[in-house]
Scaffold this motif. Structure first.
Motif, PDB file in Angstrom:
ATOM      1  N   LYS A 143     -11.413  15.075  14.986  1.00 50.30           N
ATOM      2  CA  LYS A 143     -10.731  13.874  15.447  1.00 50.30           C
ATOM      3  C   LYS A 143      -9.752  13.371  14.389  1.00 50.30           C
ATOM      4  N   PHE A 144      -8.514  13.164  14.789  1.00 52.43           N
ATOM      5  CA  PHE A 144      -7.500  12.661  13.860  1.00 52.43           C
ATOM      6  C   PHE A 144      -7.764  11.188  13.602  1.00 52.43           C
ATOM      7  N   SER A 145      -7.838  10.848  12.342  1.00 47.85           N
ATOM      8  CA  SER A 145      -8.146   9.471  11.990  1.00 47.85           C
ATOM      9  C   SER A 145      -7.538   9.124  10.636  1.00 47.85           C
ATOM     10  N   PHE A 146      -7.377   7.842  10.396  1.00 49.44           N
ATOM     11  CA  PHE A 146      -6.951   7.366   9.080  1.00 49.44           C
ATOM     12  C   PHE A 146      -7.373   5.912   8.925  1.00 49.44           C
ATOM     13  N   ASP A 147      -7.506   5.481   7.684  1.00 50.38           N
ATOM     14  CA  ASP A 147      -7.763   4.084   7.373  1.00 50.38           C
ATOM     15  C   ASP A 147      -6.442   3.380   7.128  1.00 50.38           C
ATOM     16  N   ILE A 148      -6.407   2.094   7.391  1.00 51.90           N
ATOM     17  CA  ILE A 148      -5.191   1.300   7.212  1.00 51.90           C
ATOM     18  C   ILE A 148      -5.321   0.432   5.968  1.00 51.90           C
ATOM     19  N   SER A 149      -4.336   0.541   5.091  1.00 53.18           N
ATOM     20  CA  SER A 149      -4.286  -0.304   3.896  1.00 53.18           C
ATOM     21  C   SER A 149      -3.084  -1.242   4.018  1.00 53.18           C
ATOM     22  N   LEU A 150      -2.995  -2.183   3.106  1.00 53.30           N
ATOM     23  CA  LEU A 150      -1.880  -3.124   3.097  1.00 53.30           C
ATOM     24  C   LEU A 150      -1.166  -3.063   1.761  1.00 53.30           C
ATOM     25  N   ALA A 151       0.131  -2.797   1.807  1.00 51.22           N
ATOM     26  CA  ALA A 151       0.955  -2.780   0.594  1.00 51.22           C
ATOM     27  C   ALA A 151       1.375  -4.199   0.248  1.00 51.22           C
ATOM     28  N   GLU A 152       1.205  -4.560  -0.998  1.00 49.12           N
ATOM     29  CA  GLU A 152       1.507  -5.915  -1.457  1.00 49.12           C
ATOM     30  C   GLU A 152       2.962  -6.295  -1.235  1.00 49.12           C
ATOM     31  N   PHE A 153       3.840  -5.288  -1.198  1.00 43.94           N
ATOM     32  CA  PHE A 153       5.266  -5.581  -1.023  1.00 43.94           C
ATOM     33  C   PHE A 153       5.554  -6.224   0.327  1.00 43.94           C
ATOM     34  N   SER A 154       4.615  -6.147   1.238  1.00 46.24           N
ATOM     35  CA  SER A 154       4.783  -6.809   2.532  1.00 46.24           C
ATOM     36  C   SER A 154       4.902  -8.322   2.366  1.00 46.24           C
ATOM     37  N   PHE A 155       4.438  -8.853   1.247  1.00 44.11           N
ATOM     38  CA  PHE A 155       4.533 -10.279   0.937  1.00 44.11           C
ATOM     39  C   PHE A 155       5.613 -10.568  -0.108  1.00 44.11           C
ATOM     40  N   ALA A 156       6.548  -9.656  -0.293  1.00 40.83           N
ATOM     41  CA  ALA A 156       7.500  -9.755  -1.404  1.00 40.83           C
ATOM     42  C   ALA A 156       8.212 -11.101  -1.476  1.00 40.83           C
ATOM     43  N   SER A 157       8.689 -11.610  -0.351  1.00 43.88           N
ATOM     44  CA  SER A 157       9.442 -12.868  -0.388  1.00 43.88           C
ATOM     45  C   SER A 157       8.572 -14.019  -0.877  1.00 43.88           C
ATOM     46  N   GLU A 158       7.310 -14.034  -0.491  1.00 39.18           N
ATOM     47  CA  GLU A 158       6.406 -15.094  -0.937  1.00 39.18           C
ATOM     48  C   GLU A 158       6.023 -14.939  -2.401  1.00 39.18           C
ATOM     49  N   LEU A 159       5.898 -13.701  -2.857  1.00 42.11           N
ATOM     50  CA  LEU A 159       5.566 -13.444  -4.256  1.00 42.11           C
ATOM     51  C   LEU A 159       6.746 -13.779  -5.164  1.00 42.11           C
ATOM     52  N   ASN A 194      -5.724  14.502   7.349  1.00 42.50           N
ATOM     53  CA  ASN A 194      -6.667  13.742   8.162  1.00 42.50           C
ATOM     54  C   ASN A 194      -7.549  12.877   7.277  1.00 42.50           C
ATOM     55  N   ASN A 195      -8.035  11.787   7.882  1.00 46.82           N
ATOM     56  CA  ASN A 195      -9.015  10.913   7.214  1.00 46.82           C
ATOM     57  C   ASN A 195      -8.508  10.344   5.893  1.00 46.82           C
ATOM     58  N   GLY A 196      -7.202  10.145   5.795  1.00 47.47           N
ATOM     59  CA  GLY A 196      -6.619   9.553   4.598  1.00 47.47           C
ATOM     60  C   GLY A 196      -6.299   8.084   4.813  1.00 47.47           C
ATOM     61  N   ILE A 197      -5.336   7.590   4.057  1.00 46.68           N
ATOM     62  CA  ILE A 197      -4.975   6.171   4.106  1.00 46.68           C
ATOM     63  C   ILE A 197      -3.500   6.025   4.446  1.00 46.68           C
ATOM     64  N   VAL A 198      -3.225   5.164   5.408  1.00 48.32           N
ATOM     65  CA  VAL A 198      -1.855   4.833   5.799  1.00 48.32           C
ATOM     66  C   VAL A 198      -1.602   3.380   5.443  1.00 48.32           C
ATOM     67  N   THR A 207      -9.122  -4.221   4.255  1.00 49.84           N
ATOM     68  CA  THR A 207      -9.910  -4.255   3.015  1.00 49.84           C
ATOM     69  C   THR A 207      -9.480  -3.192   2.000  1.00 49.84           C
ATOM     70  N   ILE A 208      -8.373  -2.523   2.255  1.00 50.29           N
ATOM     71  CA  ILE A 208      -7.854  -1.521   1.317  1.00 50.29           C
ATOM     72  C   ILE A 208      -6.491  -2.003   0.816  1.00 50.29           C
ATOM     73  N   LEU A 209      -6.312  -2.025  -0.498  1.00 52.21           N
ATOM     74  CA  LEU A 209      -5.137  -2.654  -1.096  1.00 52.21           C
ATOM     75  C   LEU A 209      -4.245  -1.687  -1.874  1.00 52.21           C
ATOM     76  N   GLU A 210      -2.938  -1.923  -1.762  1.00 53.86           N
ATOM     77  CA  GLU A 210      -1.933  -1.211  -2.540  1.00 53.86           C
ATOM     78  C   GLU A 210      -1.100  -2.249  -3.294  1.00 53.86           C
ATOM     79  N   TYR A 211      -1.291  -2.307  -4.603  1.00 53.30           N
ATOM     80  CA  TYR A 211      -0.601  -3.295  -5.429  1.00 53.30           C
ATOM     81  C   TYR A 211       0.804  -2.816  -5.819  1.00 53.30           C
ATOM     82  N   VAL A 212       1.608  -3.767  -6.310  1.00 51.52           N
ATOM     83  CA  VAL A 212       2.936  -3.471  -6.863  1.00 51.52           C
ATOM     84  C   VAL A 212       2.959  -3.952  -8.307  1.00 51.52           C
ATOM     85  N   SER A 213       3.377  -3.090  -9.202  1.00 51.32           N
ATOM     86  CA  SER A 213       3.301  -3.388 -10.635  1.00 51.32           C
ATOM     87  C   SER A 213       4.020  -4.676 -11.027  1.00 51.32           C
TER      88      SER A 213
END
Length: 340
Positions: free
Chosen positions: A34-50, A296-300, A71-77
């Motif tokens: 079964k094709f699957s992946f977890d969903i993460s959130l990139a911090e740059f999505s909030f760039a204007s607020e940051l 498969n089974n990675g993070i998007v 619950t999976i995070l991608e930070y920006v330096s």
């Protein structure tokens, strides 16, 4: 370069570090059919607020979980504000994540040029990335994301020094040294298609083929295949965001070529049509390519940039950060329903 210009380019570099006009997943087929992946959130999505100070790096974990159920995070330096070497700061950030049950996936590091042709400058760039590896390790991340190319040259309207072949040789050396350091910490170092020559998937794959390190990899980004942009009318953030792509590599072919080395996916979005689709990227077509590759089974990662274009570029037709994140998540969930 005077101080004010350097500061401007540094800030603009952070903006365009994610700007796409311009998990580490398995490199082979997953164990489940079964094709699957977890969903993460990139911090740059909030760039204007940051950038505006309405939000801080410390706020990121709680907002991701409480507002979007991610619950999976991608930070920006850049949003660490140079506190990535501060043990107290990192300890507090990690504690917040632990309390919320968050998973720190990666830090997108936009640092010094790992492909500098000058040996001294290149080694300096490699060593400047070491503290980011250490910070990522402490936070429990699996990787840092780096760039191969001179972002400052692009932002200044200049071409990168050197031929693609010369830059590839420099990249193998600089990136290779960083891979060795990160390998000792058990971390991956993945490369995103981003600026200049790195927008060329064939160039990126060529670099990967020359390296044997097991912790190498790529982060295909749907929005970063633009090899050349129009000249900005004004040297500010708004001027840059108004530029147009005049030469672009095919994104579908590009992702297909990158997938054998992919350790994650960056699902970049800017806007949506009335049916909730991305008019710039056919997500079903793109994820069929990803699925067919055996990944498969990675993070998007959700990386929504329309909010930045709205708040700092003046394009009020773009959805807000909140709307864009929700619409991108819904689109990825629809992909899972149709292709999973």
């Amino acid at each position: 370069m005077n101080t004010s210009r350097r500061q401007f380019l540094g800030r603009l570099g952070l903006v365009t570090a994610g700007l796409g006009f311009a998990s580490s997943g398995s490199l082979t087929a997953g164990s489940r059919a079964k094709f699957s992946f977890d969903i993460s959130l990139a911090e740059f999505s909030f760039a204007s607020e940051l950038f505006s100070g309405k939000m801080s790096n410390m706020d990121f974990p709680a907002r991701a979980k409480n507002e979007y159920g991610i619950t999976i995070l991608e930070y920006v330096s850049g949003f660490f504000n140079n506190k990535h070497k501060d043990p107290a700061y990192l300890k507090e950030l990690k504690q917040r994540c632990d309390d919320l049950g968050m998973r720190n996936h990666l830090i997108m590091v936009d640092g010094e040029n790992l492909t500098a042709l000058n040996d001294t400058a290149r080694l300096k760039a490699v060593e400047a990335h070491y503290p980011w590896v250490d910070a990522a390790k402490f936070l429990g991340c699996t990787a840092i994301r780096v760039n191969l190319g001179d972002a400052m040259a692009m932002l200044s309207g200049k071409k990168e020094e050197g031929t693609p072949a010369e830059l590839a040789t420099a990249a193998v050396d600089g990136y290779g040294k960083l891979l060795e350091y990160a390998g000792k910490a058990g971390l991956n170092v993945i490369v995103e298609n981003h600026f200049g020559v790195s927008t060329d998937p064939d160039w990126l794959v060529g670099v990967m083929k020359q390296l044997k390190a097991p912790n190498k990899g790529l982060l295909p980004d749907f929005g970063n295949f633009c090899a050349e942009r129009s000249k900005p009318e004004t040297m500010d953030i708004k001027g840059f965001m108004a530029t147009k792509c005049v030469k672009e590599h095919d994104k579908y072919e590009g992702v297909k070529k990158m997938m054998p080395y992919a350790r994650g996916i960056s699902a970049k979005t800017h806007q949506f049509d009335a049916r909730g689709n991305d008019p710039e990227t056919d997500f079903i077509k793109m994820f069929k390519i990803i699925k067919d590759s055996g990944w498969n089974n990675g993070i998007v990662g959700i990386e929504y940039e329309g909010g930045l274009m709205r708040e700092m570029g003046g394009d009020m037709a773009k959805p807000t950060n909140d709307e864009g994140i929700r619409k991108t998540k819904a689109l990825l969930e629809r992909v899972l329903q149709e292709l999973g």
